[in-house]
Scaffold this motif. Structure first.
Motif, PDB file in Angstrom:
ATOM      1  N   UNK A 135       0.802  -1.230   0.000  1.00  0.00           N
ATOM      2  CA  UNK A 135       0.000   0.000   0.000  1.00  0.00           C
ATOM      3  C   UNK A 135       0.834   1.278   0.000  1.00  0.00           C
ATOM      4  N   UNK A 136       2.142   1.162   0.215  1.00  0.00           N
ATOM      5  CA  UNK A 136       3.056   2.294   0.054  1.00  0.00           C
ATOM      6  C   UNK A 136       2.858   3.421   1.071  1.00  0.00           C
ATOM      7  N   UNK A 137       2.498   3.085   2.299  1.00  0.00           N
ATOM      8  CA  UNK A 137       2.424   4.103   3.338  1.00  0.00           C
ATOM      9  C   UNK A 137       3.829   4.426   3.858  1.00  0.00           C
ATOM     10  N   UNK A 138       4.001   5.629   4.373  1.00  0.00           N
ATOM     11  CA  UNK A 138       5.263   6.062   4.962  1.00  0.00           C
ATOM     12  C   UNK A 138       5.149   6.033   6.488  1.00  0.00           C
ATOM     13  N   UNK A 139       6.266   6.290   7.167  1.00  0.00           N
ATOM     14  CA  UNK A 139       6.225   6.411   8.623  1.00  0.00           C
ATOM     15  C   UNK A 139       5.241   7.504   9.039  1.00  0.00           C
ATOM     16  N   UNK A 140       5.288   8.627   8.349  1.00  0.00           N
ATOM     17  CA  UNK A 140       4.378   9.729   8.657  1.00  0.00           C
ATOM     18  C   UNK A 140       2.933   9.314   8.458  1.00  0.00           C
ATOM     19  N   UNK A 141       2.670   8.572   7.390  1.00  0.00           N
ATOM     20  CA  UNK A 141       1.308   8.114   7.125  1.00  0.00           C
ATOM     21  C   UNK A 141       0.818   7.159   8.191  1.00  0.00           C
ATOM     22  N   UNK A 142       1.688   6.262   8.657  1.00  0.00           N
ATOM     23  CA  UNK A 142       1.299   5.331   9.720  1.00  0.00           C
ATOM     24  C   UNK A 142       0.985   6.075  11.008  1.00  0.00           C
ATOM     25  N   UNK A 143       1.808   7.084  11.336  1.00  0.00           N
ATOM     26  CA  UNK A 143       1.546   7.857  12.563  1.00  0.00           C
ATOM     27  C   UNK A 143       0.220   8.596  12.449  1.00  0.00           C
ATOM     28  N   UNK A 144      -0.018   9.214  11.299  1.00  0.00           N
ATOM     29  CA  UNK A 144      -1.273   9.934  11.111  1.00  0.00           C
ATOM     30  C   UNK A 144      -2.457   8.980  11.202  1.00  0.00           C
ATOM     31  N   UNK A 145      -2.315   7.807  10.613  1.00  0.00           N
ATOM     32  CA  UNK A 145      -3.360   6.786  10.683  1.00  0.00           C
ATOM     33  C   UNK A 145      -3.663   6.396  12.124  1.00  0.00           C
ATOM     34  N   UNK A 146      -2.610   6.062  12.875  1.00  0.00           N
ATOM     35  CA  UNK A 146      -2.793   5.576  14.237  1.00  0.00           C
ATOM     36  C   UNK A 146      -3.352   6.658  15.151  1.00  0.00           C
ATOM     37  N   UNK A 147      -2.810   7.864  15.027  1.00  0.00           N
ATOM     38  CA  UNK A 147      -3.312   8.952  15.862  1.00  0.00           C
ATOM     39  C   UNK A 147      -4.785   9.223  15.555  1.00  0.00           C
ATOM     40  N   UNK A 148      -5.129   9.233  14.280  1.00  0.00           N
ATOM     41  CA  UNK A 148      -6.515   9.511  13.895  1.00  0.00           C
ATOM     42  C   UNK A 148      -7.468   8.465  14.475  1.00  0.00           C
ATOM     43  N   UNK A 149      -7.132   7.189  14.331  1.00  0.00           N
ATOM     44  CA  UNK A 149      -8.011   6.128  14.831  1.00  0.00           C
ATOM     45  C   UNK A 149      -8.220   6.261  16.330  1.00  0.00           C
ATOM     46  N   UNK A 150      -7.131   6.326  17.076  1.00  0.00           N
ATOM     47  CA  UNK A 150      -7.254   6.333  18.531  1.00  0.00           C
ATOM     48  C   UNK A 150      -7.877   7.624  19.048  1.00  0.00           C
ATOM     49  N   UNK A 151      -7.581   8.735  18.417  1.00  0.00           N
ATOM     50  CA  UNK A 151      -8.169   9.999  18.846  1.00  0.00           C
ATOM     51  C   UNK A 151      -9.675  10.023  18.582  1.00  0.00           C
ATOM     52  N   UNK A 152     -10.102   9.517  17.423  1.00  0.00           N
ATOM     53  CA  UNK A 152     -11.532   9.456  17.114  1.00  0.00           C
ATOM     54  C   UNK A 152     -12.271   8.581  18.111  1.00  0.00           C
ATOM     55  N   UNK A 153     -11.639   7.487  18.510  1.00  0.00           N
ATOM     56  CA  UNK A 153     -12.260   6.580  19.465  1.00  0.00           C
ATOM     57  C   UNK A 153     -12.346   7.222  20.847  1.00  0.00           C
ATOM     58  N   UNK A 154     -11.216   7.702  21.336  1.00  0.00           N
ATOM     59  CA  UNK A 154     -11.139   8.198  22.707  1.00  0.00           C
ATOM     60  C   UNK A 154     -11.959   9.469  22.892  1.00  0.00           C
ATOM     61  N   UNK A 155     -12.002  10.336  21.886  1.00  0.00           N
ATOM     62  CA  UNK A 155     -12.760  11.582  22.058  1.00  0.00           C
ATOM     63  C   UNK A 155     -14.266  11.327  22.155  1.00  0.00           C
ATOM     64  N   UNK A 156     -14.686  10.127  21.768  1.00  0.00           N
ATOM     65  CA  UNK A 156     -16.088   9.736  21.923  1.00  0.00           C
ATOM     66  C   UNK A 156     -16.341   9.045  23.268  1.00  0.00           C
ATOM     67  N   UNK A 157     -15.315   8.958  24.096  1.00  0.00           N
ATOM     68  CA  UNK A 157     -15.475   8.310  25.395  1.00  0.00           C
ATOM     69  C   UNK A 157     -15.454   6.804  25.322  1.00  0.00           C
ATOM     70  N   UNK A 158     -14.854   6.252  24.273  1.00  0.00           N
ATOM     71  CA  UNK A 158     -14.806   4.796  24.092  1.00  0.00           C
ATOM     72  C   UNK A 158     -13.402   4.307  24.422  1.00  0.00           C
ATOM     73  N   UNK A 159     -13.265   3.286  25.257  1.00  0.00           N
ATOM     74  CA  UNK A 159     -11.936   2.721  25.531  1.00  0.00           C
ATOM     75  C   UNK A 159     -11.333   2.090  24.278  1.00  0.00           C
TER      76      UNK A 159
END
Length: 367
Positions: A307-331
């Motif tokens: 899929x040709x993701x970079x280190x920056x892309x992986x960080x953005x992906x991971x931060x986005x997923x976890x932030x979207x989850x946690x900001x909704x009050x979901x563990x």
């Protein structure tokens, strides 16, 4: 790109969310789900610490919980394709770079017992694998020759994911330094996966806590086929897999939502597609817990990724997923998923991206 929904109910949920642009629930002071029976949850957490650990070990965890055990690693034949040594190196990189403080964050699991593994696997398969009774043909399908050390590491890894899920209910987030064995089926292993840690963690948490709905977000480059199969007829678990369509497994299963990406997708298209679907799944299914498989094999330098993701892309992906989850009050409990390279040091450092992103979410959300 190929999108597929499985089941009329799930299809309606996601399609309704897409049509109505459901207003996102946001919470900067998230209140996370607790065990219905605190004694049960607390007893479980204590029982899954390494022998000799005191109950105070959990009390000493004052930052993002990191679940790790030296038993995550076992010996393999020389030149084996699976990069076993990476699991120790992940923790070493996190400590060396000052990302974590081991005395304040690291929690050690015990091996998952048979009865918990059997929540999603057949009793025969669990018995055969734990005791070395699987056939040569069954072993070939997994990519491993059975040894007692292999069985031991798998049990520690699965115990670690279950523990991370339980810790996230108490602390809001938790990360393991292993896990993501999403190709394992109820009665057999496949593709370097022997016991499906994500499925075991989801089902056990539903069985023993107040959690009634679990979302599995699987962003490994390979479809989470085993997890999809295990929960194909269960409304309590929603499986969302975003993977490379031209990749293993050749025969795909039906997740509740599959987003199949083309080779060479890259950072921009990957993140844009993730933005298109993750909020809708979160707001329509409304899980009590999210299990996140943060495989790094979508990376451009991965031996099995396309899929040709970079280190920056992986960080953005991971931060986005976890932030979207946690900001909704979901563990949210995270595992490292797949990643393949002969350069173990570089691969291990790549796997720490999810822990670095989780640390930023933890800090920003003041957990």
């Amino acid at each position: 790109m190929k999108i597929s929904y499985n089941g009329e109910l799930r299809n309606a949920l996601v399609m309704e969310a897409e049509a109505s642009r459901v207003t996102k629930r946001s919470s900067t002071s998230a209140k996370f789900a607790k065990c219905e029976n605190p004694d049960l949850c607390g007893g479980y957490l204590q029982s899954f610490l390494i022998e000799g650990s005191s109950p105070q070990q959990l009390e000493n965890v004052c930052r993002l919980p990191i679940v790790h055990h030296n038993g995550y690693v076992c010996d393999l034949p020389p030149n084996h394709r699976f990069p076993m040594a990476k699991f120790h190196n992940v923790l070493e990189h996190l400590i060396k770079d000052g990302v974590i403080a081991p005395d304040k964050q690291v929690v050690c699991p015990q091996q998952v017992p048979s009865e918990i593994a059997c929540t999603v696997h057949s009793a025969k398969y669990v018995e055969d694998f734990f005791c070395g009774k699987t056939s040569a043909e069954e072993q070939r399908a997994t990519g491993f020759t059975w040894t007692s050390g292999l069985a031991s590491r798998v049990r520690y890894e699965t115990g670690g994911t279950v523990l991370a899920a339980q810790l996230s209910l108490q602390r809001g987030m938790a990360c393991s330094t292993a896990g993501g064995t999403h190709h394992a089926y109820p009665d057999h292993g496949s593709g370097f996966c022997l016991i499906n840690d994500l499925a075991v963690a989801a089902q056990y948490t539903i069985n023993t806590t107040s959690v009634s709905k679990v979302l599995v977000v699987d962003l490994d480059v390979h479809q989470g086929d085993g997890t999809a199969h295990i929960f194909k007829n269960q409304d309590c678990v929603f499986t969302f897999s975003m993977h490379c369509i031209q990749n293993f497994p050749l025969r795909k299963q039906h997740s509740d939502l599959d987003v199949g990406l083309d080779k060479g997708t890259g950072d921009v298209r990957f993140i844009s597609t993730l933005h298109d679907y993750l909020p809708f799944v979160l707001d329509s299914f409304r899980p009590d817990l999210v299990l996140y498989d943060a495989g790094v094999d979508p990376h451009k330098d991965d031996e099995l990724g396309k899929l040709q993701l970079t280190d920056k892309g992986l960080f953005e992906r991971d931060f986005y997923v976890m932030n979207e989850v946690v900001r909704r009050g979901i563990p949210c409990a995270s595992v490292i998923g797949g990643g393949y390279s002969r350069d173990i040091n570089m691969l291990a450092n790549r796997h720490t991206i999810v822990h670095r992103a989780a640390t930023k979410v933890w800090t920003n959300r003041k957990l």
